[in-house]
Design an enzyme around this catalytic site. Structure first.
Site, PDB file in Angstrom:
ATOM      1  N   CYS A  74     -38.623  13.180 -20.898  1.00 61.04           N
ATOM      2  CA  CYS A  74     -38.275  11.953 -21.612  1.00 61.04           C
ATOM      3  C   CYS A  74     -37.244  12.256 -22.711  1.00 61.04           C
ATOM      4  O   CYS A  74     -36.113  12.590 -22.407  1.00 61.04           O
ATOM      5  CB  CYS A  74     -39.534  11.282 -22.148  1.00 61.04           C
ATOM      6  SG  CYS A  74     -39.299   9.539 -22.584  1.00 61.04           S
ATOM      7  N   HIS A 109     -43.342  11.156 -17.281  1.00 65.67           N
ATOM      8  CA  HIS A 109     -44.196  12.082 -18.018  1.00 65.67           C
ATOM      9  C   HIS A 109     -45.247  12.739 -17.108  1.00 65.67           C
ATOM     10  O   HIS A 109     -46.321  12.148 -16.892  1.00 65.67           O
ATOM     11  CB  HIS A 109     -44.925  11.330 -19.145  1.00 65.67           C
ATOM     12  CG  HIS A 109     -44.053  10.934 -20.289  1.00 65.67           C
ATOM     13  ND1 HIS A 109     -43.926  11.695 -21.427  1.00 65.67           N
ATOM     14  CD2 HIS A 109     -43.262   9.846 -20.455  1.00 65.67           C
ATOM     15  CE1 HIS A 109     -43.094  11.096 -22.265  1.00 65.67           C
ATOM     16  NE2 HIS A 109     -42.677   9.968 -21.700  1.00 65.67           N
ATOM     17  N   GLU A 158     -47.140  15.213 -17.908  1.00 61.62           N
ATOM     18  CA  GLU A 158     -48.284  15.601 -18.738  1.00 61.62           C
ATOM     19  C   GLU A 158     -49.272  14.448 -18.920  1.00 61.62           C
ATOM     20  O   GLU A 158     -50.435  14.671 -19.239  1.00 61.62           O
ATOM     21  CB  GLU A 158     -47.807  16.128 -20.101  1.00 61.62           C
ATOM     22  CG  GLU A 158     -47.412  15.091 -21.135  1.00 61.62           C
ATOM     23  CD  GLU A 158     -46.032  14.486 -20.945  1.00 61.62           C
ATOM     24  OE1 GLU A 158     -45.546  13.787 -21.852  1.00 61.62           O
ATOM     25  OE2 GLU A 158     -45.416  14.711 -19.860  1.00 61.62           O
TER      26      GLU A 158
END
Length: 235
Positions: free
Chosen positions: A87, A204, A206
């Protein structure tokens, strides 16, 4: 063991999310790297996380590129070591010249927070070796400036060199314009450098690595890193 470093800028807000995956879920040593640090020689993998580095003043990632930690990250990448930008981290990598192109305002000029399908374009990279070619995965996005832009020559080079790693797609993997959430050219969601050791992506992984969050498609990216580093040690 693989030692991860997560760079922390003033305004970072996804650094702890990444560290939760690498340190808590994968049980790997992880160091939070303050942006003023310049010695990153002890690290195997550097991750530039999401957020709003330096408040996104000037433009996203424009100030972060000059930090001592990013100058050390550039040297890290030049040595062939792994660098991941997520990002805002992707924005920083383009500003630092580690990846081509730029991230500009979303097509509809508003912030997007959603979960989107992505098609995996390559599986011969450390980042993607645990995915199947052409697989469609779902990852969260959260950005206001995630619209990937590059000139025609750069786009051609990315296509010819196989540097496009992830594309926004429909659930069945097709490139329908309606599946592009932000207007990114060629439906680009993530790219790598020519060597493949630097990856930048707007979604993302994660945030999709723990089943408690509703999905684990992102975990395979991190597991691929561990496998790649294990292969390097054995070699």
């Amino acid at each position: 063991m693989v030692k991860f470093g997560v760079i922390v800028f003033p305004g970072s807000n996804c650094d702890r999310d990444v560290a939760y995956v690498t340190q808590s879920l994968l049980q790997q040593p992880t160091r939070m790297v303050w942006h003023e640090e310049s010695d990153l020689a002890d690290l195997d993998v550097i991750i530039v996380p999401g957020g709003f580095s330096y408040g996104d003043y000037l433009r996203c990632g424009a100030i972060a590129r000059f930090s001592p930690a990013m100058q050390a990250t550039i040297k890290h990448a030049e040595q062939g070591k792994l660098v991941l930008g997520i990002c805002n981290g992707f924005q920083v990598l383009t500003e630092a010249g580690l990846l081509p192109g730029a991230l500009v305002r979303n097509r509809d000029l508003h912030f997007i927070c959603d979960r989107v399908p992505l098609r995996v374009e390559r599986t011969d990279l450390p980042w993607t070796q645990h995915y199947q070619s052409g697989a469609v995965i779902t990852l969260p996005i959260a950005h206001g400036e995630g619209n990937y832009y590059a000139d025609a020559d750069t786009l051609t080079e990315l296509e010819v060199n196989g540097q496009i790693v992830f594309r926004y797609a429909t659930a069945d993997g097709s490139n329908d314009p309606s599946s592009n959430p932000n207007g990114s050219l060629n439906n680009i969601a993530g790219i790598c450098n020519r060597k493949g050791n630097v990856l930048g992506m707007m979604p993302h992984p994660e945030r999709a690595s723990d089943s408690l969050l509703g999905g684990t498609d992102g975990m395979r990216l991190f597991e691929g890193i561990l496998a790649a580093m294990g292969d390097r040690v054995r070699a």
